[in-house]
Motif scaffolding. Structure first.
Motif, PDB file in Angstrom:
ATOM      1  N   TYR A 161       0.830  -1.200   0.000  1.00  0.00           N
ATOM      2  CA  TYR A 161       0.000   0.000   0.000  1.00  0.00           C
ATOM      3  C   TYR A 161       0.869   1.257   0.000  1.00  0.00           C
ATOM      4  O   TYR A 161       1.950   1.284   0.592  1.00  0.00           O
ATOM      5  CB  TYR A 161      -0.917   0.026   1.225  1.00  0.00           C
ATOM      6  N   ARG A 162       0.378   2.268  -0.665  1.00  0.00           N
ATOM      7  CA  ARG A 162       1.049   3.568  -0.619  1.00  0.00           C
ATOM      8  C   ARG A 162       0.695   4.234   0.706  1.00  0.00           C
ATOM      9  O   ARG A 162      -0.473   4.516   0.981  1.00  0.00           O
ATOM     10  CB  ARG A 162       0.610   4.456  -1.779  1.00  0.00           C
ATOM     11  N   ILE A 163       1.696   4.489   1.529  1.00  0.00           N
ATOM     12  CA  ILE A 163       1.501   5.086   2.855  1.00  0.00           C
ATOM     13  C   ILE A 163       2.124   6.476   2.871  1.00  0.00           C
ATOM     14  O   ILE A 163       3.289   6.657   2.489  1.00  0.00           O
ATOM     15  CB  ILE A 163       2.160   4.231   3.957  1.00  0.00           C
ATOM     16  N   GLU A 164       1.372   7.451   3.306  1.00  0.00           N
ATOM     17  CA  GLU A 164       1.875   8.809   3.502  1.00  0.00           C
ATOM     18  C   GLU A 164       1.789   9.107   4.999  1.00  0.00           C
ATOM     19  O   GLU A 164       0.707   9.237   5.560  1.00  0.00           O
ATOM     20  CB  GLU A 164       1.057   9.820   2.705  1.00  0.00           C
ATOM     21  N   GLU A 165       2.945   9.166   5.642  1.00  0.00           N
ATOM     22  CA  GLU A 165       2.996   9.337   7.098  1.00  0.00           C
ATOM     23  C   GLU A 165       3.396  10.759   7.448  1.00  0.00           C
ATOM     24  O   GLU A 165       4.390  11.281   6.943  1.00  0.00           O
ATOM     25  CB  GLU A 165       3.985   8.344   7.702  1.00  0.00           C
ATOM     26  N   PHE A 166       2.624  11.383   8.329  1.00  0.00           N
ATOM     27  CA  PHE A 166       2.887  12.748   8.778  1.00  0.00           C
ATOM     28  C   PHE A 166       3.404  12.722  10.212  1.00  0.00           C
ATOM     29  O   PHE A 166       2.938  11.944  11.038  1.00  0.00           O
ATOM     30  CB  PHE A 166       1.604  13.589   8.725  1.00  0.00           C
ATOM     31  N   GLN A 167       4.353  13.603  10.492  1.00  0.00           N
ATOM     32  CA  GLN A 167       4.818  13.784  11.856  1.00  0.00           C
ATOM     33  C   GLN A 167       3.848  14.701  12.588  1.00  0.00           C
ATOM     34  O   GLN A 167       3.124  15.486  11.974  1.00  0.00           O
ATOM     35  CB  GLN A 167       6.223  14.403  11.873  1.00  0.00           C
ATOM     36  N   TYR A 168       3.816  14.611  13.907  1.00  0.00           N
ATOM     37  CA  TYR A 168       2.969  15.503  14.694  1.00  0.00           C
ATOM     38  C   TYR A 168       3.621  16.877  14.771  1.00  0.00           C
ATOM     39  O   TYR A 168       4.762  17.014  15.206  1.00  0.00           O
ATOM     40  CB  TYR A 168       2.765  14.945  16.099  1.00  0.00           C
ATOM     41  N   SER A 169       2.903  17.905  14.345  1.00  0.00           N
ATOM     42  CA  SER A 169       3.447  19.264  14.344  1.00  0.00           C
ATOM     43  C   SER A 169       3.636  19.770  15.771  1.00  0.00           C
ATOM     44  O   SER A 169       2.689  19.821  16.551  1.00  0.00           O
ATOM     45  CB  SER A 169       2.503  20.211  13.593  1.00  0.00           C
ATOM     46  N   GLN A 170       4.852  20.156  16.095  1.00  0.00           N
ATOM     47  CA  GLN A 170       5.147  20.691  17.420  1.00  0.00           C
ATOM     48  C   GLN A 170       5.375  22.197  17.393  1.00  0.00           C
ATOM     49  O   GLN A 170       5.418  22.836  18.433  1.00  0.00           O
ATOM     50  CB  GLN A 170       6.389  19.995  17.995  1.00  0.00           C
ATOM     51  N   THR A 171       5.543  22.759  16.197  1.00  0.00           N
ATOM     52  CA  THR A 171       5.767  24.202  16.076  1.00  0.00           C
ATOM     53  C   THR A 171       4.920  24.743  14.938  1.00  0.00           C
ATOM     54  O   THR A 171       4.628  24.039  13.967  1.00  0.00           O
ATOM     55  CB  THR A 171       7.250  24.532  15.813  1.00  0.00           C
ATOM     56  N   LEU A 172       4.535  25.989  15.045  1.00  0.00           N
ATOM     57  CA  LEU A 172       3.664  26.585  14.044  1.00  0.00           C
ATOM     58  C   LEU A 172       4.307  26.657  12.669  1.00  0.00           C
ATOM     59  O   LEU A 172       3.601  26.600  11.659  1.00  0.00           O
ATOM     60  CB  LEU A 172       3.254  28.001  14.489  1.00  0.00           C
ATOM     61  N   ASP A 173       5.628  26.779  12.615  1.00  0.00           N
ATOM     62  CA  ASP A 173       6.266  26.949  11.309  1.00  0.00           C
ATOM     63  C   ASP A 173       6.213  25.691  10.445  1.00  0.00           C
ATOM     64  O   ASP A 173       6.452  25.745   9.242  1.00  0.00           O
ATOM     65  CB  ASP A 173       7.716  27.415  11.479  1.00  0.00           C
ATOM     66  N   THR A 174       5.866  24.541  11.038  1.00  0.00           N
ATOM     67  CA  THR A 174       5.764  23.316  10.245  1.00  0.00           C
ATOM     68  C   THR A 174       4.377  23.154   9.615  1.00  0.00           C
ATOM     69  O   THR A 174       4.213  22.340   8.699  1.00  0.00           O
ATOM     70  CB  THR A 174       6.045  22.075  11.114  1.00  0.00           C
ATOM     71  N   ILE A 175       3.402  23.901  10.085  1.00  0.00           N
ATOM     72  CA  ILE A 175       2.024  23.695   9.643  1.00  0.00           C
ATOM     73  C   ILE A 175       1.800  24.027   8.165  1.00  0.00           C
ATOM     74  O   ILE A 175       1.184  23.227   7.447  1.00  0.00           O
ATOM     75  CB  ILE A 175       1.058  24.478  10.550  1.00  0.00           C
ATOM     76  N   PRO A 176       2.285  25.171   7.660  1.00  0.00           N
ATOM     77  CA  PRO A 176       2.062  25.437   6.229  1.00  0.00           C
ATOM     78  C   PRO A 176       2.621  24.342   5.322  1.00  0.00           C
ATOM     79  O   PRO A 176       1.987  23.974   4.322  1.00  0.00           O
ATOM     80  CB  PRO A 176       2.786  26.769   6.007  1.00  0.00           C
ATOM     81  N   GLY A 177       3.771  23.790   5.672  1.00  0.00           N
ATOM     82  CA  GLY A 177       4.359  22.725   4.868  1.00  0.00           C
ATOM     83  C   GLY A 177       3.502  21.472   4.877  1.00  0.00           C
ATOM     84  O   GLY A 177       3.378  20.784   3.845  1.00  0.00           O
TER      85      GLY A 177
END
Length: 270
Positions: free
Chosen positions: A91-107
């Protein structure tokens, strides 16, 4: 010579409450076939009402096998045995890290948009988040007041937490971080009383699901802080995951700052 562009996936399944919310905001009708069961929890999901229109899953590999999605979107802290098994099955898996800082959210917004074939909507959403955050940061004035996010069972949000990042953006001094607490950590009530922060962010109990863990918000010691300490709640679910909705938590903190700090002549608060 033209380059072939891959078609967006037609069947997407999300197994994590954080990816649920980004996917719900960006997916086209019918594209998102399932979200996690936590997506409908108003204490964890800012878009819990939106989640009621989707089938729910428990993050199990067996559910994925039945749904047969083109893409499985999940988070780094989802069930640990599900993701490796699905990868082995192809399966194609797209895994996201948990955002700990606001600057990672737009990405993360832009990445979800790329996965779903919604780059234009994602760019608009990410840019709006960045603009609003810049507006709030530019509007800060005066000396930063002290604050603490004091959650269920006396857990404070220390350095490296998403709430700490939101506090910094709003122009607040997080006393838990300043005292060396990191992440989500037990914080002595006696220490909170001693430091007497200008702002205390308390959990908002859910009327339909009362819990002993929420009693900290009505503890006599909290009430005894007096009028010199402003007590506030953040919008439910606004700081549980990284997403555009976190700006609502920053706005609430910035409004609290405005209420306790007098701006100098010519200054303005957001």
């Amino acid at each position: 010579m033209s380059v072939a562009v891959a078609a967006p996936p037609s069947r997407v399944m999300s197994l994590n409450v954080c990816t649920d919310q980004l996917a719900m905001l960006l997916a086209t009708p019918g594209q998102l076939v399932s979200v996690s069961e936590l997506a409908s929890d108003p204490g964890l999901s800012f878009h819990s009402a939106l989640a009621t229109s989707y089938p729910h899953n428990r993050g199990l590999a067996e559910e994925v096998l039945v749904a047969k999605p083109d893409v499985v979107i999940t988070g780094a802290y989802s069930l640990h045995n599900t993701t490796p098994l699905l990868r082995r099955l192809g399966y194609r898996i797209e895994e996201f890290q948990y955002s700990q800082t606001l600057d990672t959210i737009p990405g993360e917004i832009r990445r979800m948009g790329a996965i779903l074939g919604a780059t234009s909507r994602a760019e608009e959403m990410a840019s709006s988040f960045e603009s609003e955050l810049s507006r709030i940061e530019a509007g800060r004035c005066g000396s930063p007041p002290t604050a603490i996010a004091y959650d269920q069972n006396g857990i404070a949000m220390g350095a490296g937490s998403l709430v700490d990042s939101a506090m910094q953006a709003a122009g607040l001094r997080n006393i838990a971080a300043e005292l060396g607490y990191s992440g989500m950590a037990p914080f002595p009530l006696e220490l909170l009383v001693e430091k007497k922060p200008d702002i205390v962010v308390l959990p908002e109990p859910l009327a339909d699901t009362p819990a002993l863990a929420d009693l900290i918000a009505s503890h006599p010691a909290i009430r005894a802080l007096g009028q010199g300490t402003l007590r506030i709640h953040l919008p439910r679910g606004s700081a549980s995951c990284g997403g555009p909705f976190v700006i609502e938590a920053v706005k609430a903190l910035a409004e609290a700052r405005r209420r306790v700090v007098s701006c100098p002549p010519g200054g303005s608060a957001p």
